[in-house]
Design a protein around this motif. Structure first.
Motif, mmCIF file in Angstrom:
data_model
loop_
_atom_site.group_PDB
_atom_site.id
_atom_site.type_symbol
_atom_site.label_atom_id
_atom_site.label_comp_id
_atom_site.label_asym_id
_atom_site.label_seq_id
_atom_site.Cartn_x
_atom_site.Cartn_y
_atom_site.Cartn_z
ATOM 1 N N SER A 132 -27.570 49.524 -97.755
ATOM 2 C CA SER A 132 -28.917 49.140 -98.188
ATOM 3 C C SER A 132 -28.910 48.246 -99.422
ATOM 4 O O SER A 132 -29.943 47.694 -99.786
ATOM 5 C CB SER A 132 -29.757 50.387 -98.471
ATOM 6 N N SER A 133 -27.758 48.053 -100.043
ATOM 7 C CA SER A 133 -27.711 47.257 -101.269
ATOM 8 C C SER A 133 -28.022 45.784 -101.014
ATOM 9 O O SER A 133 -28.442 45.068 -101.931
ATOM 10 C CB SER A 133 -26.333 47.383 -101.934
ATOM 11 N N GLN A 134 -27.822 45.323 -99.784
ATOM 12 C CA GLN A 134 -28.071 43.920 -99.475
ATOM 13 C C GLN A 134 -29.478 43.673 -98.941
ATOM 14 O O GLN A 134 -29.942 42.542 -98.924
ATOM 15 C CB GLN A 134 -27.050 43.426 -98.455
ATOM 16 N N LEU A 135 -30.151 44.730 -98.499
ATOM 17 C CA LEU A 135 -31.494 44.570 -97.951
ATOM 18 C C LEU A 135 -32.485 44.230 -99.061
ATOM 19 O O LEU A 135 -32.598 44.952 -100.053
ATOM 20 C CB LEU A 135 -31.931 45.853 -97.241
ATOM 21 N N GLY A 136 -33.177 43.137 -98.895
ATOM 22 C CA GLY A 136 -34.160 42.707 -99.879
ATOM 23 C C GLY A 136 -33.577 42.009 -101.087
ATOM 24 O O GLY A 136 -34.324 41.511 -101.935
ATOM 25 N N LYS A 137 -32.262 41.911 -101.158
ATOM 26 C CA LYS A 137 -31.630 41.284 -102.320
ATOM 27 C C LYS A 137 -31.780 39.769 -102.235
ATOM 28 O O LYS A 137 -31.602 39.169 -101.174
ATOM 29 C CB LYS A 137 -30.147 41.660 -102.369
ATOM 30 N N GLU A 138 -32.106 39.148 -103.367
ATOM 31 C CA GLU A 138 -32.282 37.698 -103.402
ATOM 32 C C GLU A 138 -31.046 36.981 -102.862
ATOM 33 O O GLU A 138 -29.917 37.241 -103.282
ATOM 34 C CB GLU A 138 -32.555 37.232 -104.825
ATOM 35 N N GLY A 139 -31.256 36.093 -101.887
ATOM 36 C CA GLY A 139 -30.177 35.306 -101.320
ATOM 37 C C GLY A 139 -29.442 35.960 -100.167
ATOM 38 O O GLY A 139 -28.630 35.306 -99.504
ATOM 39 N N SER A 140 -29.706 37.238 -99.882
ATOM 40 C CA SER A 140 -29.035 37.902 -98.764
ATOM 41 C C SER A 140 -29.772 37.597 -97.462
ATOM 42 O O SER A 140 -30.938 37.197 -97.457
ATOM 43 C CB SER A 140 -28.951 39.415 -98.985
ATOM 44 N N GLN A 141 -29.085 37.813 -96.361
ATOM 45 C CA GLN A 141 -29.600 37.394 -95.060
ATOM 46 C C GLN A 141 -30.863 38.143 -94.678
ATOM 47 O O GLN A 141 -30.916 39.363 -94.678
ATOM 48 C CB GLN A 141 -28.546 37.589 -93.975
ATOM 49 N N ARG A 142 -31.881 37.371 -94.309
ATOM 50 C CA ARG A 142 -33.123 37.918 -93.749
ATOM 51 C C ARG A 142 -33.248 37.541 -92.276
ATOM 52 O O ARG A 142 -33.744 38.317 -91.469
ATOM 53 C CB ARG A 142 -34.321 37.391 -94.548
ATOM 54 N N GLY A 143 -32.812 36.315 -91.945
ATOM 55 C CA GLY A 143 -32.812 35.831 -90.573
ATOM 56 C C GLY A 143 -31.610 34.952 -90.319
ATOM 57 O O GLY A 143 -30.726 34.819 -91.171
ATOM 58 N N ASN A 144 -31.588 34.323 -89.135
ATOM 59 C CA ASN A 144 -30.487 33.438 -88.752
ATOM 60 C C ASN A 144 -31.051 32.066 -88.438
ATOM 61 O O ASN A 144 -31.553 31.828 -87.330
ATOM 62 C CB ASN A 144 -29.744 34.015 -87.548
ATOM 63 N N SER A 145 -30.974 31.151 -89.394
ATOM 64 C CA SER A 145 -31.591 29.834 -89.240
ATOM 65 C C SER A 145 -30.850 28.931 -88.260
ATOM 66 O O SER A 145 -31.365 27.883 -87.875
ATOM 67 C CB SER A 145 -31.678 29.130 -90.597
#
Length: 278
Positions: free
Chosen positions: A240-253
């Motif tokens: 969970s440390s990467q969820l919501g973290k600035e610059g971490s993956q939210r989607g796949n562009s």
């Protein structure tokens, strides 16, 4: 095996050229009708091609028959599409916990090729499978619900877009698909069709890149934008440390979104039959 857009286009062009070199009874003229069906979305919030949430769709078509093999088709359609991480089997996607719903208005132009000679009113050439390809323009407006209220996501800049620099709510797509048409009378026919739209945008679902700076989003867009940007929840086995973290993956562009319409239409023919020129 799923064909790419380029592979499908090559197949349609080959069939088109093959049939255009043959001479047959001509069937020239317009036909028009309406269709009803379902709409599906595939993208960051539906990566497993889940078909469990069909949404309503409908529209109109107008088709010009150059002969009994080749047609040009204009279409206009409306549908609702949606996606929800809660339906995913991927633990990371479940933990991301994003969802959306959008209305889609689509207009398209397509070249359609009949596999069999098709002549309205004929006793022997009254049905055929067909394929088509073309392009469309469509509008979309992803929304999500928070505390019982539904919000327009595009205007909230959920991935840190500056005000006035949000993604466009209108895009284009490469259209391809196939179907089956069969006469029910001399003038009327039924069309069964599956058409896909490979969109030129990755934001039908409002998800494409990375999480923004949460403090900056809160300051510039407000609490609702910050809450809808990161809706992550704790899932066993997920870091969970990467969820919501600035610059971490939210989607796949790198992968654009896709739309699919499955439809049944009724069409009336207004043209006439003519012998080919020698």
């Amino acid at each position: 095996m799923i064909l790419s857009g380029k592979q499908f286009l090559r197949i349609v062009l080959f069939v088109f050229l093959s049939f255009s070199l043959t001479q047959s009874w001509a069937q020239k003229g317009w036909e028009a009708g309406v269709w009803l069906g379902t709409a599906y979305y595939f993208g960051d919030l539906n990566t497993s091609y889940d078909l469990g949430e069909p949404r309503p769709a409908g529209g109109v078509i107008a088709r010009y028959n150059f002969n009994n093999r080749i047609c040009f088709k204009l279409g206009g359609g409306y549908g609702i599409v949606s996606g929800d991480d809660a339906r995913s089997n991927n633990p990371f996607e479940k933990a991301r916990n994003l969802s959306f719903r959008s209305e889609v208005f689509d207009v398209s132009g397509q070249i359609e090729v009949n596999f069999l000679p098709y002549v309205h009113g004929s006793r022997s050439e009254f049905f055929t499978p067909y394929v088509f390809t073309g392009f469309s323009a469509f509008s979309f407006n992803p929304t999500a619900e928070l505390d019982g209220t539904r919000y327009n996501l595009r205007e909230l800049g959920t991935e840190g877009q500056f005000k006035g620099e949000e993604y466009y709510g209108v895009s284009g797509s490469f259209v391809y698909g196939g179907g089956f048409k069969i006469d029910v009378s001399k003038d009327w026919s039924l069309n069964f069709e599956l058409g896909a739209r490979a969109a030129f945008t990755d934001y039908i679902d409002d998800v494409s890149t990375v999480y923004p700076d949460k403090k900056d989003l809160l300051r510039t867009r407000g609490e609702v934008a910050a809450a809808l940007s990161d809706r992550s929840i704790m899932i066993p086995g997920v870091d969970s440390s990467q969820l919501g973290k600035e610059g971490s993956q939210r989607g796949n562009s790198s992968n654009k979104d896709n739309l699919v319409f499955i439809q049944i239409g009724i069409v009336r023919y207004f043209g006439n039959l003519a012998c080919p020129k020698p």
